[in-house]
Every structure is written in C-alpha cells, then in structure tokens.
Scaffold this active site. Structure first.
Site, mmCIF file in Angstrom:
data_model
loop_
_atom_site.group_PDB
_atom_site.id
_atom_site.type_symbol
_atom_site.label_atom_id
_atom_site.label_comp_id
_atom_site.label_asym_id
_atom_site.label_seq_id
_atom_site.Cartn_x
_atom_site.Cartn_y
_atom_site.Cartn_z
ATOM 1 N N GLY A 18 0.813 -1.253 -0.109
ATOM 2 C CA GLY A 18 0.008 -0.137 0.042
ATOM 3 C C GLY A 18 0.870 1.177 0.103
ATOM 4 C CE1 TYR A 146 -10.182 -1.511 6.642
ATOM 5 C CE2 TYR A 146 -10.341 -0.267 8.716
ATOM 6 C CZ TYR A 146 -9.737 -0.736 7.556
ATOM 7 O OH TYR A 146 -8.668 0.165 7.779
ATOM 8 C CE LYS A 150 -6.750 -2.545 8.622
ATOM 9 N NZ LYS A 150 -5.277 -2.410 8.126
ATOM 10 C CB THR A 174 -5.611 9.011 16.323
ATOM 11 O OG1 THR A 174 -4.459 9.918 16.355
ATOM 12 C CG2 THR A 174 -5.898 8.428 17.598
ATOM 13 C CG ASN A 175 -9.509 10.377 13.233
ATOM 14 O OD1 ASN A 175 -10.444 9.958 12.773
ATOM 15 N ND2 ASN A 175 -9.499 10.656 14.423
ATOM 16 C CG HIS A 189 -11.068 9.076 6.755
ATOM 17 N ND1 HIS A 189 -10.158 8.676 6.353
ATOM 18 C CD2 HIS A 189 -12.247 8.514 7.289
ATOM 19 C CE1 HIS A 189 -10.298 7.276 6.517
ATOM 20 N NE2 HIS A 189 -11.434 7.036 6.934
#
Length: 324
Positions: A18, A146, A150, A174-175, A189
């Site tokens: 990825g 998902y 994970k 986190t984000n 997002h």
C-alpha cells in the site's frame, strides 16, 4: 564483511505494501529526512500484484526478498460503503493480511509492522482508549467487517510469535491526514472531505458548510508525523503488542475548530456554517498515547494549524492529480 553487512549493521530490504497511499507517501518523505545507509525501501502499489491472491503475493515476496515489511495495504472505504459491504471488507482484508503475514513467515522476514485503525476498539468502552482494550467487546456495527479483519492481525501477530517466534507487531494510528489523502466528498475522512468542500466554497464564493453541530472531538495526526513514528516502530519497537500512534489527549480538537482552521487556510470570506440537521456520529474516540510517550517523551508533533495549512497548499497545487 559479507554482502548483507553495511558498516556493522545488517542490510534491510523494507517492503511497504500500500505504498502509494497517504501513509506510504509520507514514509517516502520521512525516510529521506532520516536516512539510514543500510535501508532499502520498496514501495508497492496495487499495480504490483493482487495481495488477495496467494500466488501473486508469493511472487512479490520471492522477487524482492524483504527482510522487513510495513503492511499498509487494505480494502478501505467510507461509512456508507462499509455499511453495505461488511462481508467484502471482512473477506478481502483477511485474505490480504493472511497472505502478507504467511509469506513473511515463509521467507523469514525479521519484522512486520502492520497498520490497524482505531475502529478496532469496542463500540462501548471507557475513555481514554488504550492498547489493552482491543478485544474487550464488539466494534461499531457500521464497519464490523473491516474492524474484525484488522483485529485479527493482532491475533495473528501473537499466534505467529507463539508458534514460530516471529516478530510481527502493529500500530494503531488515530485520524491521519495529509498530502495524497482521499479527498472524495462522499468517501473521504473529515479533514480531506472538508478541504475539498472548502476548495469548492472558495471558487463559488460561499461559506464552508459543516455537517453536524461541530462539537464532536477528534485527535488528528499529520501523515509526516505518523511516518516518523512508523520508522521508530520499525527500527526500535520490540513488543508484539500493538502501540497507539496519536497526538496527546490535550491536542483533541472539535470538528468545528478544524473546519475553522481549514476555512482560514483557504481565506474563505464567508467562513463556516454548521448544518445541525445532519447527524454528528460518535462524540469522541479519545485514545491514550501513554505507551508511545514512555518510549518517546520528547517527540514533537506538528501543530494542527500548520499541518492543515500544508495539506491545503498541497491540495491546491495538486488538485488535478489528487484522489477525489
């Protein structure tokens, strides 16, 4: 000195699955800022082969013969996509993860660092969340496929360690946001979605419309900071148990504050408007970075305002190539 030794340290061939996405691109940048002579990075994209396919995955591993793996590849999607296709997210991610970890074991990879997500945590929990809580209850029902896929990485990491002595671990960011993010208005997002909306608002001379009350709280981490921490985990973190990579709890901000920073970065004349007829989602997901701070007490995160300004600048310059 043999060919696997460089100035007293072993050569590392680091395969990044990825590698063309948000975090992969940030790792490319971070490794240039902190280069090591003995490290060679190989960044994979989906063009290199389908990691859901065992034979294709085996070919990739046999071709590059990695000593280390940073596993970022996943089937990801926004809330709506997840809600409609939980089985696909479960199956496809289990296949990807199993192929990567199985081939890492078969080829004697010394260390794998996989990327989890805060969605692995139970829906019903106490705050702040920490690394010990992953398996304490079911995840949020919206993206359970998902989330369970994970979570299973953590289960596999411990099983590979117990049965074969493998050094497989995981990080839980986190984000994360930054350049090369997914700026899709439907599927992106919070920060990339708002940046794209603000770009359109600026063009049309309108305010930035923010869905919800603007009150929910989140911890955001800039992709370059996350990438630096990934390199620390790769090079120095010895535990099998995962580690949360997050800004401090005191850096939690409201969606309204983030939207204002984005509006300021675009110099929007009409500011922001909150559409409180729209749902807010979870009020907070506060994560503790106590474990990270025990390793790196002095790590400096980029201030959110500066990181947002850099991301907006990147989006403006790369609008035509940005994922949207």
């Amino acid at each position: 000195m043999n060919s696997t030794q460089v100035m007293g340290s072993e050569k590392k061939i680091i395969l990044v699955t990825g590698g063309s996405g948000l975090v992969g691109q940030a790792i490319k940048q971070a490794k240039q800022q902190d280069p090591r002579e003995n490290e060679t990075f190989i960044f994979l994209s989906s063009k290199d082969g389908d990691l859901k396919d065992p034979a294709a995955t085996q070919r990739i591993f046999e071709r590059y013969k990695p000593t280390h793996v940073i596993h970022l590849a996943a089937m990801v999607g926004g809330l709506f996509n997840n809600m409609k296709h939980n089985l696909d997210f479960l199956r496809n991610n289990i296949l990807i993860n199993d192929n990567v970890l199985h081939n890492s074991h078969k080829l004697g990879v010394k260390k794998v660092v996989s990327c989890l997500s805060t969605c692995v945590f139970p829906d019903q929990t106490t705050y702040p969340i920490d690394e010990t809580m992953i398996h304490n209850g079911p995840p949020h029902p919206s993206n359970f496929g998902y989330s369970y896929a994970k979570r299973l990485i953590d289960v596999q990491n411990h099983a590979y360690h117990q049965q074969h002595g493998c050094h497989f671990t995981a990080v839980i960011p986190t984000n994360v946001f930054g350049a090369y993010d997914n700026f899709n208005l439907e599927d992106g997002h919070v920060i990339p979605g708002l940046i794209h909306k603000a770009y359109i608002a600026k063009k049309e001379g309108k305010p930035l419309v923010v869905y919800g009350s603007g009150k929910p709280l989140r911890q955001f981490i800039y992709s370059i900071d996350l990438a630096k921490l990934f390199l620390f985990v790769l090079r120095e973190y010895e535990e099998i148990d995962p580690i949360i990579l997050s800004v401090d709890e005191s850096s939690e901000v409201s969606i309204g504050e983030v939207a204002q920073m984005i509006a300021d970065a675009f110099q929007l004349e009409h500011g922001i408007v909150l559409d409180s007829t729209k749902a807010d989602g979870q009020f907070k997901k506060t994560a503790s970075n106590k474990k990270l701070r025990s390793y790196l007490p002095d790590f400096q995160f980029m201030p959110l305002k500066d990181a947002i300004e850099r991301t907006v600048q990147w989006f403006n310059l790369n609008y035509n190539i940005a994922r949207k």
